[in-house]
Design a protein around this motif. Structure first.
Motif, short mmCIF file in Angstrom:
data_model
loop_
_atom_site.label_atom_id
_atom_site.label_comp_id
_atom_site.label_asym_id
_atom_site.label_seq_id
_atom_site.Cartn_x
_atom_site.Cartn_y
_atom_site.Cartn_z
N CYS A 133 -4.90 -6.69 -11.77
CA CYS A 133 -4.34 -5.42 -10.90
C CYS A 133 -5.09 -4.63 -10.36
CB CYS A 133 -2.78 -4.81 -11.99
SG CYS A 133 -2.25 -3.25 -10.13
N MET A 134 -5.46 -4.32 -9.15
CA MET A 134 -5.88 -3.15 -7.84
C MET A 134 -5.09 -2.59 -8.03
SD MET A 134 -9.07 -4.89 -7.64
CE MET A 134 -10.12 -5.05 -6.46
N ALA A 135 -4.11 -1.71 -7.20
CA ALA A 135 -2.79 -0.89 -6.85
C ALA A 135 -2.09 -1.53 -7.46
CB ALA A 135 -3.87 -0.90 -5.49
N TRP A 136 -1.03 -0.05 -7.06
CA TRP A 136 0.68 -0.47 -7.40
C TRP A 136 1.41 1.04 -6.32
CZ3 TRP A 136 3.59 4.10 -8.62
CH2 TRP A 136 2.65 5.51 -9.06
N THR A 137 2.38 -0.03 -5.84
CA THR A 137 3.36 0.96 -5.22
C THR A 137 5.01 0.95 -5.68
OG1 THR A 137 1.99 0.81 -3.36
CG2 THR A 137 4.12 1.19 -2.91
N SER A 173 2.14 5.69 -4.17
CA SER A 173 0.91 3.97 -5.34
C SER A 173 -0.06 4.70 -5.92
CB SER A 173 0.17 4.21 -3.39
OG SER A 173 0.14 2.76 -3.70
N GLY A 174 -0.59 3.92 -6.01
CA GLY A 174 -2.11 4.85 -7.36
C GLY A 174 -2.90 3.15 -7.24
N VAL A 175 -4.21 3.48 -7.90
CA VAL A 175 -4.80 2.41 -7.93
C VAL A 175 -5.20 2.09 -9.35
CG1 VAL A 175 -6.01 2.72 -5.70
CG2 VAL A 175 -6.96 4.09 -7.75
N ARG A 200 -2.77 3.53 3.63
CA ARG A 200 -2.40 3.95 5.05
C ARG A 200 -1.22 4.82 4.50
NH1 ARG A 200 -0.73 -1.06 4.51
NH2 ARG A 200 0.99 -1.94 4.02
N ALA A 201 -1.18 6.11 5.41
CA ALA A 201 -0.01 6.55 5.21
C ALA A 201 1.65 5.87 4.39
CB ALA A 201 0.33 8.13 6.80
N ASP A 202 2.64 6.36 4.37
CA ASP A 202 3.83 5.33 3.88
C ASP A 202 5.16 6.61 3.02
OD1 ASP A 202 6.08 4.10 3.03
OD2 ASP A 202 4.67 1.59 3.06
N VAL A 203 5.97 6.90 4.48
CA VAL A 203 5.91 8.55 3.72
C VAL A 203 7.55 7.87 2.41
CG1 VAL A 203 6.21 9.55 5.83
CG2 VAL A 203 7.73 7.60 5.64
N ARG A 260 -2.46 8.45 -8.54
CA ARG A 260 -1.29 8.57 -8.60
C ARG A 260 -1.08 9.58 -7.15
NH1 ARG A 260 3.18 12.23 -6.95
NH2 ARG A 260 5.34 11.49 -7.80
N ARG A 261 -0.51 9.00 -5.55
CA ARG A 261 -0.19 9.53 -4.42
C ARG A 261 0.93 9.62 -3.65
NH1 ARG A 261 -5.05 9.72 0.32
NH2 ARG A 261 -4.20 11.08 1.65
N GLN A 262 1.67 10.74 -3.39
CA GLN A 262 2.55 10.72 -2.67
C GLN A 262 2.63 10.28 -1.50
OE1 GLN A 262 5.72 11.74 -4.14
NE2 GLN A 262 7.01 10.83 -3.07
N GLY A 263 3.75 9.56 -0.35
CA GLY A 263 3.38 9.04 0.75
C GLY A 263 2.43 7.89 1.05
N TRP A 264 2.08 7.21 0.84
CA TRP A 264 1.24 6.82 0.26
C TRP A 264 0.73 5.15 0.24
CZ3 TRP A 264 -2.66 8.29 4.13
CH2 TRP A 264 -3.59 7.53 4.19
#
Length: 444
Positions: free
Chosen positions: A399-403, A428-430, A421-424, A360-364
């Motif tokens: 599934c490889m990744a979710w947003t 997202s996560g893998v 890439r950054a996306d405010v 889980r990554r915020q802004g990405w």
């Protein structure tokens, strides 16, 4: 029995030879007249691709991951078998210096040819060598066949400004227009200077080349036969994209070397791009077409732009493109110590951090593109509501990744993974389980 009933294999061979001779004669005739080569070549390729599909010869993109099928194939190759052609230009001198600094340690001025639109000597590289930069445009500018064309006029104007020390004016000339003339004469020059190599790879001055992966990508191919490799450009004209690297075998570059100069005529006068010009010359002069089954070895993007799906995961990762001077140091730091073949999944690991940080990554965003081609939109189901947690749970199986986008209440489940890439607006996560599964498949 029909009139054709008595045709034998010998008749078929004779008919094929007669047809080949007729096509060759027509090709020579067409070179002497004005022809819409773009339309002609596009039609020829469309016919070829249609034939491949109808006969089942069109290489199918795999849908399931598998170890690289040629990893142990013979023949195999070593550094000494490959000549690197580094393509640059007067306007990208600083980029060239960075490329030389981080060129593979096996590369020296004796096994690397630098081509440009301006001749010079340059100090640098990993062995502090003196590198000769060859101007491959000058002979064309002096040839009556090309003299007076717009691209040659640009070349001559740039050199006139350089001689007059009007550097700003020289930089204002559209160097990328001049670049379209470099590919074919670049390979021909490399062969004249060094005819004994088994493989010739042309890369741009912003291309990062991982040599061990390139060598694995070449395994199983007979260099004496004509092979043309690279990542294919979109569209019906199947040619290798120069930014991702263009590889010709000894057999292919030998045929190209003896191709008639007329094959550059359309490039000069009608503005054919350099990669298309090379692909067209190989197809028309030598009957050599792009090897689709090796195209995933090469990439025309940066680490965060290369899409990695199940088909690409285990494939050797030979090239990256659009690497700026400051990014060469980063790429070198991540990859120079890797002396073995690096898969695209391995490339992802080299530029990413631990899997735990990617859950889980915020802004990405780790998805390549939120379109049907690269995945699907998830909806509320028995796996959970349509929220961030439900989105993550929906990323299972392939599934490889979710947003997750809270502002849009949208969840995208992707079958393609990127470094990201950054996306405010995104969280997202893998799919860690899927990544681990692929790693086990790629490294049995």
């Amino acid at each position: 029995m029909t009139p054709f009933g008595r045709l034998t294999h010998r008749h078929g061979v004779l008919a094929l030879l007669a047809t080949t001779a007729l096509v060759s004669s027509i090709s020579v005739l067409l070179l002497s007249v004005d022809v819409d080569w773009n339309a002609l070549h596009r039609h020829a390729v469309e016919v070829r691709v249609a034939f491949w599909r109808a006969t089942g010869r069109m290489p199918a993109r795999p849908t399931q991951p598998a170890p690289w099928p040629w990893s142990a194939a013979q023949p195999s190759y070593a550094d000494r078998d490959v000549l690197v052609i580094l393509k640059t230009g007067w306007q990208t001198q600083s980029q060239l210096e960075a490329a030389l600094q981080f060129l593979d340690r096996s590369r020296t001025a004796s096994n690397t040819v630098i081509i440009s639109d301006h001749a010079s000597d340059i100090q640098g590289g990993n062995l502090s060598s003196t590198w000769v930069v060859h101007d491959v445009i000058e002979p064309l500018a002096k040839d009556a066949l090309y003299n007076g064309s717009e691209v040659v006029k640009m070349y001559e104007a740039m050199h006139a400004y350089i001689r007059a020390d009007k550097m700003e004016d020289a930089r204002a000339v559209k160097g990328w227009h001049i670049d379209r003339l470099k590919n074919v004469p670049g390979f021909q020059l490399a062969y004249r200077l060094h005819p004994g190599y088994k493989w010739y790879i042309m890369i741009d001055d912003d291309t990062f080349l991982h040599f061990p992966s390139l060598l694995t990508g070449l395994r199983g191919l007979d260099a004496d036969r004509a092979h043309y490799l690279g990542t294919s450009l979109d569209g019906t004209i199947r040619v290798a994209y120069g930014g991702g690297g263009i590889v010709l075998s000894q057999g292919a570059v030998r045929l190209l070397h003896f191709a008639a100069p007329g094959y550059l005529r359309d490039t000069v006068w009608n503005g054919r791009e350099s990669d298309i010009a090379l692909g067209w010359a190989l197809a028309q002069a030598a009957g050599v077409h792009l090897a689709e089954d090796r195209s995933l070895v090469f990439a025309g993007g940066t680490p965060d732009e290369v899409p990695i799906d199940a088909a690409r995961a285990c494939v050797p990762a030979a090239t990256l493109h659009h690497i700026k001077p400051r990014d060469f140091a980063i790429a070198n730091d991540r990859l120079s110590h890797v002396n073995a073949t690096l898969s695209w999944l391995g490339m992802w690991n080299a530029f990413a951090t631990s899997h735990e940080m990617h859950e889980r990554r915020q802004g990405w965003t780790y998805n390549y593109g939120e379109t049907p081609k690269y995945g699907k939109v998830a909806f509320a189901s028995d796996k959970g509501p349509l929220d961030e947690d439900g989105c993550k749970k929906s990323c299972s199986e392939g599934c490889m990744a979710w947003t997750w986008r809270k502002d849009q209440s949208s969840c995208f489940i992707g079958n393609v993974l990127t470094v990201g890439r950054a996306d405010v607006e995104a969280v997202s996560g893998v799919n860690v389980a899927r990544i681990s599964e692929l790693e086990a498949i790629c490294n049995p």
